[in-house]
Design a protein around this motif. Structure first.
Motif, short mmCIF file in Angstrom:
data_model
loop_
_atom_site.label_atom_id
_atom_site.label_comp_id
_atom_site.label_asym_id
_atom_site.label_seq_id
_atom_site.Cartn_x
_atom_site.Cartn_y
_atom_site.Cartn_z
N GLN A 8 0.85 -1.20 0.00
CA GLN A 8 0.00 0.00 0.00
C GLN A 8 0.89 1.25 0.00
N HIS A 49 -2.15 11.06 6.36
CA HIS A 49 -3.55 11.40 6.68
C HIS A 49 -4.14 10.28 7.52
N ASP A 53 -5.91 2.73 6.00
CA ASP A 53 -4.85 2.11 5.20
C ASP A 53 -3.53 2.88 5.28
N HIS A 54 -3.47 3.89 6.20
CA HIS A 54 -2.24 4.66 6.39
C HIS A 54 -1.82 4.72 7.86
N ASP A 141 -1.76 10.34 -0.13
CA ASP A 141 -2.89 10.10 -1.04
C ASP A 141 -3.28 11.45 -1.61
N HIS A 191 0.36 2.62 -3.37
CA HIS A 191 -1.11 2.72 -3.32
C HIS A 191 -1.75 2.07 -4.55
#
Ligand code: NI
Ligand code: MN
Length: 227
Positions: A8, A49, A53-54, A141, A191
């Motif tokens: 990711q 952020h 997923d981060h 992102d 990503h």
């Protein structure tokens, strides 16, 4: 600088004797099931952020490594107040700070940001980091943004880490334009492939960059490269 990919948007950069870990999400990433979370070392954890997923593994890895969390003010405050994790450094767009690994500039990203428990996550960010070993940009992102044109006014990038999976962020076509805006020909893609909406064709993606005289590097999860 050494880049290691964990899937990711999670990767480490080793530079100036420090390990910088970005956007840790390993546990629920089925593509990263061979990665042992305990093997990941970090002096700093940089968070672009608040999306799951981060940030998924950020607290666990911060605690196990006694790492300093660097993010926007709202996310850092959430770690301080909700999770009682104090070792941190809050910043916001436009700010520069000289860390022991180099100079970090927090830059704009066009996306959204909310933390897993629904807390407001501030505005999403990217990072430009430079020291005498090199200079790179991690976009976080983001959509393609005109603000990316500011980056080469400040820094001569050696490489950039851009999201390329489309749907939630820019895709290949806009990432190629972004690489023009930031005046950088060496791009590491992140990503992509993690879930259905962001699956890409690797060869097509590399070719799109090649046609513009640029290089797209897609690192296997768990592998390292020198950049
Ligand atoms: Ni996101
Ligand atoms: Mn994301």
């Amino acid at each position: 600088m050494k880049f290691t990919y964990y899937g990711q948007s999670c990767f480490t950069i080793e530079t100036k004797g420090k390990t910088l870990l970005f956007d840790p999400m390993i546990t629920s990433n089925t593509l990263a099931s061979h990665i042992d979370l305990d093997s990941i070392k970090a002096d700093y954890i940089l968070i672009s952020h608040g999306h799951g997923d981060h940030v998924e593994d950020a607290l666990k890895l911060a605690k196990s490594n006694e790492a300093t969390i660097v993010s926007n003010y709202e996310i850092v405050t959430w770690y301080n107040e909700v999770h009682k994790y104090e070792k941190s450094h809050p910043m916001n767009h436009g700010g520069i700070w000289n860390f022991d690994f180099g100079r970090l500039r927090m830059v704009n990203a066009v996306h959204s940001s909310v933390l897993p428990d629904g807390t407001y996550g501030g505005n999403p960010v990217g990072f430009v980091i430079d020291n005498d070993e090199g200079c790179f940009y991690f976009a976080g992102d983001t959509a393609l943004t005109w603000d990316m044109k500011l980056i080469p006014m400040w820094s001569k990038l050696d490489f950039a880490i851009l999201p390329i999976g489309d749907n939630f962020t820019m895709g290949i076509e806009d990432a190629v334009i972004a690489s023009d805006f930031i005046e950088c020909n060496k791009i590491i893609g992140v990503h992509y492939d993690t879930f259905g909406f962001i699956k890409i064709d690797h060869n097509q993606a590399k070719q799109a960059f090649n046609e513009k005289g640029k290089e797209l590097i897609l690192v296997n999860i768990g592998d390292s490269i020198e950049v």
